[in-house]
Scaffold this motif. Structure first.
Motif, PDB file in Angstrom:
ATOM      1  N   ASP A 152       0.811  -1.216   0.000  1.00  0.00           N
ATOM      2  CA  ASP A 152       0.000   0.000   0.000  1.00  0.00           C
ATOM      3  C   ASP A 152       0.845   1.267   0.000  1.00  0.00           C
ATOM      4  O   ASP A 152       0.450   2.291  -0.567  1.00  0.00           O
ATOM      5  CB  ASP A 152      -0.933   0.013   1.210  1.00  0.00           C
ATOM      6  N   ARG A 156       0.364   4.339  -2.626  1.00  0.00           N
ATOM      7  CA  ARG A 156       0.131   5.737  -2.253  1.00  0.00           C
ATOM      8  C   ARG A 156       1.181   6.661  -2.873  1.00  0.00           C
ATOM      9  O   ARG A 156       0.861   7.757  -3.335  1.00  0.00           O
ATOM     10  CB  ARG A 156       0.153   5.889  -0.728  1.00  0.00           C
ATOM     11  N   VAL A 226      -6.684   5.246  -3.038  1.00  0.00           N
ATOM     12  CA  VAL A 226      -7.480   6.300  -2.405  1.00  0.00           C
ATOM     13  C   VAL A 226      -8.442   6.931  -3.403  1.00  0.00           C
ATOM     14  O   VAL A 226      -9.658   6.793  -3.289  1.00  0.00           O
ATOM     15  CB  VAL A 226      -6.567   7.369  -1.771  1.00  0.00           C
ATOM     16  N   TRP A 227      -7.907   7.652  -4.412  1.00  0.00           N
ATOM     17  CA  TRP A 227      -8.796   8.328  -5.368  1.00  0.00           C
ATOM     18  C   TRP A 227      -9.647   7.322  -6.136  1.00  0.00           C
ATOM     19  O   TRP A 227     -10.838   7.535  -6.344  1.00  0.00           O
ATOM     20  CB  TRP A 227      -7.975   9.164  -6.350  1.00  0.00           C
ATOM     21  N   MET A 230     -11.410   4.397  -3.138  1.00  0.00           N
ATOM     22  CA  MET A 230     -12.262   4.943  -2.080  1.00  0.00           C
ATOM     23  C   MET A 230     -13.213   6.030  -2.549  1.00  0.00           C
ATOM     24  O   MET A 230     -14.180   6.344  -1.845  1.00  0.00           O
ATOM     25  CB  MET A 230     -11.383   5.499  -0.948  1.00  0.00           C
ATOM     26  N   LEU A 442      -4.656  12.730  -1.699  1.00  0.00           N
ATOM     27  CA  LEU A 442      -3.224  12.599  -1.424  1.00  0.00           C
ATOM     28  C   LEU A 442      -2.422  13.673  -2.140  1.00  0.00           C
ATOM     29  O   LEU A 442      -1.470  14.234  -1.586  1.00  0.00           O
ATOM     30  CB  LEU A 442      -2.731  11.210  -1.851  1.00  0.00           C
TER      31      LEU A 442
END
Length: 469
Positions: A152, A156, A226-227, A230, A442
């Motif tokens: 991860d 990121r 993330v983008w 999530m 992020l």
């Protein structure tokens, strides 16, 4: 445009007092700092991308290029499956049909030693090759490309790098914008020498590849944790509610992925799987016939899945047979023909049938964007992506060369573009950072941290300002 460490605005570079020059120097400064972070990642992504495309093009990922002599009649798939398990004892997970009648059939088998791939001659049943799934050079390149081999954390870091690359594109286009001879902006000045020569090549190459780079960055960001995972993917996923009166499993489609590898369409990854064990569904396998690999594969053919497609075996008592034709997996070079069909393992009824046309707008964009990103949409796509990856590498290298040529010899400092005095746009920069934080969390957070560092730390610690300026 990846990096421009050597752009010089019109006018006196030592006195950036004009309104336009202040904005120019601010854009140049952001371009410079973002490039310092992004260059290593862009080179890694371009090199591993080239590796994956060439391996896929000439060797294949899941045995899709293994040739066999054309025979008269293929053995039943169930018999092929039995022969495959004799070579690699275990539980069959997936059957992968050949693209043509001169290619091998491939089975994925879960064994005590991990997942194995077995390719065999569909006419004779002779096993031609056995290998560990996702353990070759392609998969090493893929793992570096997606996580840098650090899980991860790597995901990121790559997400931040992709977002900052968008900053490079937009600031680079502003720096490139013609302010004199417009033709020089579109065609490199091969008569220039030294730093000016590299600057011309860098700027013109960056301009011509900028649109394609944005496409690659957005499609890559949509895979990020993330983008993509999530924010964008949840509201873009296919809604399972469209399946009328179909029982749903606690598992989502992503449970069909093998390890960190993506084996199901992006638009379905977060959609719940249907479950077997009810009377729901439309007629699939004809009544009176057993529900097995032979009849389920025949159902796929009857539904129009000609050529290569895949059948995943049911996983557990509530599991379903899943027929899948996906351009992301090299099943075809036409994403609009992608299709996923789930079949009840007990009744043979079709519980779900999802076409490309059923995806959301973002789902359709990703169904097109992912195989394009991977160079799987034909020879033209492979050639275009190869040239693009080479351009990315050149942009990064030329940016470094320009920085070295611009940096004063024996200077013990970074030689970054100067920060304009009394910059009137700092409030706008904060607003841009806040907006970006909402769109790309992020990346926006990184921009705000850098902005605060630039104004609060560098502006108040002379020694650090000298080292980084």
């Amino acid at each position: 445009m990846a990096l421009n460490l050597n752009t010089t605005p019109l006018g006196d570079t030592q006195n950036p007092d004009g309104f336009a020059q202040k904005f120019y120097f601010a854009a140049w400064r952001w371009h410079f700092y973002a490039g310092i972070f992004v260059i290593p990642f862009l080179i890694i992504l371009a090199v591993t991308g080239l590796m994956m495309m060439f391996i896929t093009q000439f060797d294949g990922r899941d045995g899709e290029k293994i040739a066999v002599p054309r025979g008269e009649v293929a053995l039943p798939i169930s018999e092929q499956a039995y022969l495959a398990t004799q070579s690699a004892p275990g539980t069959i997970v997936e059957w992968i049909g050949p693209k043509s009648d001169t290619l091998a059939t491939v089975f994925r088998i879960k064994t005590e030693d991990g997942q194995k791939m077995v390719a065999l001659d569909p006419y004779t049943g002779a096993v031609t090759e056995t290998w560990d799934r996702r353990a070759g050079w392609y998969d090493l390149a893929d793992n570096i490309h997606s996580t840098l081999l650090i899980g991860d954390t790597g995901d990121r870091l790559l997400e931040i790098a992709a977002g900052l690359s968008l900053v490079l594109v937009f600031t680079g286009l502003y720096l490139w914008w013609p302010r004199g001879n417009a033709m020089v902006a579109f065609v490199p000045n091969l008569r220039a020498q030294g730093r000016a020569f590299w600057k011309s090549l860098h700027a013109v190459t960056g301009f011509w590849m900028s649109g394609l780079l944005v496409v690659f960055l957005i499609s890559g960001l949509a895979w990020a944790g993330v983008w993509g995972g999530m924010i964008v993917q949840p509201w873009s996923s296919f809604p399972a509610e469209k399946w009328d009166n179909v029982p749903l499993s606690d598992d989502v489609h992503a449970s069909m992925n093998h390890g960190a590898q993506n084996d199901v369409p992006w638009a379905l990854e977060q959609t719940p799987m249907p479950a077997s064990g009810s009377n729901s569904g439309a007629i699939g396998v004809p009544q009176g016939q057993p529900v097995n690999i032979d009849t389920v594969a025949a159902l796929g053919v009857s539904l129009g899945m000609d050529g290569r497609f895949r059948v995943a075996y049911p996983n557990g008592k509530g599991g379903v047979w899943t027929l899948n034709r996906d351009s992301m997996s090299s099943d075809s070079d036409e994403p609009t023909t992608d299709r996923t069909v789930h079949v009840d393992q007990y009744t043979g009824k079709i519980l779900a049938d999802v076409h490309y046309a059923d995806y959301s707008v973002m789902g359709k964009a990703m169904a097109l964007g992912i195989p394009f990103h991977m160079g799987l949409m034909g020879t033209w796509n492979f050639v275009l992506n190869t040239l693009f990856c080479l351009s990315v590498i050149f942009i990064c290298v030329s940016g470094i060369v320009m920085w070295v040529k611009r940096r004063p010899s024996r200077a013990g400092r970074l030689a970054a573009p100067p920060l304009p005095a009394d910059l009137p746009f700092w409030k706008s920069a904060v607003l841009v950072g806040l907006f970006t934080s909402m769109a790309f969390p992020l990346v926006g957070l990184t921009l705000l941290v850098v902005l605060a560092f630039d104004f609060l730390i560098l502006g108040n610690i002379p020694a650090m300002k000298r080292a980084l300026s």
